[in-house]
Design an enzyme around this catalytic site. Structure first.
Site, PDB file in Angstrom:
ATOM      1  N   ASN A  28      30.304  19.830  32.804  1.00 30.38           N
ATOM      2  CA  ASN A  28      30.346  18.373  32.971  1.00 30.38           C
ATOM      3  C   ASN A  28      30.499  17.925  34.421  1.00 30.38           C
ATOM      4  O   ASN A  28      31.131  16.911  34.715  1.00 30.38           O
ATOM      5  CB  ASN A  28      31.403  17.756  32.052  1.00 30.38           C
ATOM      6  CG  ASN A  28      32.789  18.308  32.285  1.00 30.38           C
ATOM      7  OD1 ASN A  28      32.984  19.132  33.169  1.00 30.38           O
ATOM      8  ND2 ASN A  28      33.759  17.841  31.528  1.00 30.38           N
ATOM      9  N   HIS A  86      35.458  17.980  38.020  1.00 31.42           N
ATOM     10  CA  HIS A  86      36.839  17.941  37.531  1.00 31.42           C
ATOM     11  C   HIS A  86      37.517  16.732  38.154  1.00 31.42           C
ATOM     12  O   HIS A  86      37.169  16.328  39.260  1.00 31.42           O
ATOM     13  CB  HIS A  86      37.572  19.216  37.973  1.00 31.42           C
ATOM     14  CG  HIS A  86      39.056  19.156  37.752  1.00 31.42           C
ATOM     15  ND1 HIS A  86      39.622  19.387  36.516  1.00 31.42           N
ATOM     16  CD2 HIS A  86      40.085  18.847  38.586  1.00 31.42           C
ATOM     17  CE1 HIS A  86      40.935  19.243  36.607  1.00 31.42           C
ATOM     18  NE2 HIS A  86      41.237  18.916  37.850  1.00 31.42           N
ATOM     19  N   GLU A 138      46.999  21.045  41.915  1.00 33.46           N
ATOM     20  CA  GLU A 138      45.611  21.502  42.029  1.00 33.46           C
ATOM     21  C   GLU A 138      45.138  21.525  43.484  1.00 33.46           C
ATOM     22  O   GLU A 138      44.399  22.430  43.899  1.00 33.46           O
ATOM     23  CB  GLU A 138      44.712  20.627  41.160  1.00 33.46           C
ATOM     24  CG  GLU A 138      44.996  20.873  39.672  1.00 33.46           C
ATOM     25  CD  GLU A 138      44.394  19.821  38.743  1.00 33.46           C
ATOM     26  OE1 GLU A 138      44.610  19.952  37.523  1.00 33.46           O
ATOM     27  OE2 GLU A 138      43.721  18.883  39.217  1.00 33.46           O
TER      28      GLU A 138
HETATM   29  N1  UDP Z   1      36.049  21.470  27.795  1.00 36.04           N
HETATM   30  C1  UDP Z   1      35.186  22.148  26.941  1.00 36.04           C
HETATM   31  N2  UDP Z   1      35.165  21.807  25.602  1.00 36.04           N
HETATM   32  C2  UDP Z   1      35.974  20.834  25.094  1.00 36.04           C
HETATM   33  C3  UDP Z   1      36.841  20.154  25.953  1.00 36.04           C
HETATM   34  C4  UDP Z   1      36.860  20.500  27.294  1.00 36.04           C
HETATM   35  O1  UDP Z   1      34.448  23.029  27.370  1.00 36.04           O
HETATM   36  O2  UDP Z   1      35.911  20.573  23.877  1.00 36.04           O
HETATM   37  C5  UDP Z   1      36.076  21.828  29.226  1.00 36.04           C
HETATM   38  C6  UDP Z   1      35.382  20.789  30.107  1.00 36.04           C
HETATM   39  O3  UDP Z   1      34.738  21.462  31.182  1.00 36.04           O
HETATM   40  C7  UDP Z   1      36.570  19.980  30.591  1.00 36.04           C
HETATM   41  C8  UDP Z   1      37.633  21.056  30.758  1.00 36.04           C
HETATM   42  O4  UDP Z   1      37.424  21.925  29.668  1.00 36.04           O
HETATM   43  O5  UDP Z   1      36.282  19.269  31.774  1.00 36.04           O
HETATM   44  C9  UDP Z   1      39.060  20.578  30.759  1.00 36.04           C
HETATM   45  O6  UDP Z   1      39.271  19.799  29.580  1.00 36.04           O
HETATM   46  P1  UDP Z   1      40.045  18.409  29.664  1.00 36.04           P
HETATM   47  O7  UDP Z   1      40.356  18.004  28.264  1.00 36.04           O
HETATM   48  O8  UDP Z   1      41.181  18.522  30.612  1.00 36.04           O
HETATM   49  O9  UDP Z   1      38.923  17.410  30.222  1.00 36.04           O
HETATM   50  P2  UDP Z   1      38.808  16.647  31.623  1.00 36.04           P
HETATM   51  O10 UDP Z   1      40.215  16.346  32.093  1.00 36.04           O
HETATM   52  O11 UDP Z   1      38.079  17.571  32.558  1.00 36.04           O
HETATM   53  O12 UDP Z   1      38.026  15.410  31.323  1.00 36.04           O
HETATM   54 MG    MG Z   2      41.832  17.568  32.321  1.00 27.74          MG
END
Ligand code: UDP
Ligand code: MG
Length: 139
Positions: free
Chosen positions: A114, A117, A128
């Protein structure tokens, strides 16, 4: 109390697909200042450590593999209300749910790949940033 810094990474898909320039431009146009920046790569061990908070989640192993699959760009950003404002600039985790015009809406490929980060709290932004940069590497 909110601080004025957040941490971001351009993830392997963002780098691989040639979006470094467009994403950095989007970020600076949104009013963020770059405080530190590094083109680097995570080993599986380091990616696992960075995402340790998600170690119990079903997507963790794939995520660690993916995040160590190619180079990334690590960046510390500064702006008033940085953490919350940056989350709004990147959009939802799942790019199909990310609001139009957000970085993930424009550049992300999937919920895993996506594009970027963004720290979710001031505390994690500091942790971080420290993960990638020493004091001497920052303004
Ligand atoms: N991710 C994934 N599958 C999911 C949810 C998250 O592969 O169902 C990955 C995605 O790259 C995401 C990262 O894990 O950015 C960290 O998840 P988080 O819920 O913290 O999302 P973010 O804070 O990045 O929006
Ligand atoms: Mg996150």
């Amino acid at each position: 109390m909110s601080t004025n810094r957040t941490f971001t990474m351009i993830k392997p898909d963002g780098v691989q697909n040639g979006h470094i320039g467009a994403i950095l431009n989007h970020i600076t146009q949104a009013g963020f200042t770059i405080i530190a920046m590094k083109y680097t790569r995570l080993t599986t061990e380091r990616a696992g450590e960075f995402y340790a908070v998600h170690s119990a989640r079903p997507f963790y192993n794939d995520l660690v593999k993916y995040m160590s699959s190619g180079p990334i760009v690590a960046v510390i950003l500064e702006k008033e209300n940085a953490v919350e404002d940056f989350r709004n600039v990147i959009g939802a985790t799942d790019p199909t749910k990310a609001e139009k015009g957000t970085i993930r809406n424009l550049y992300a490929k999937s919920i895993e790949a996506n594009a970027v980060h963004g720290s979710d709290s001031d505390e994690n932004a500091a942790i971080e940033g420290n993960f990638f940069f020493s004091m001497l590497e920052r303004f």
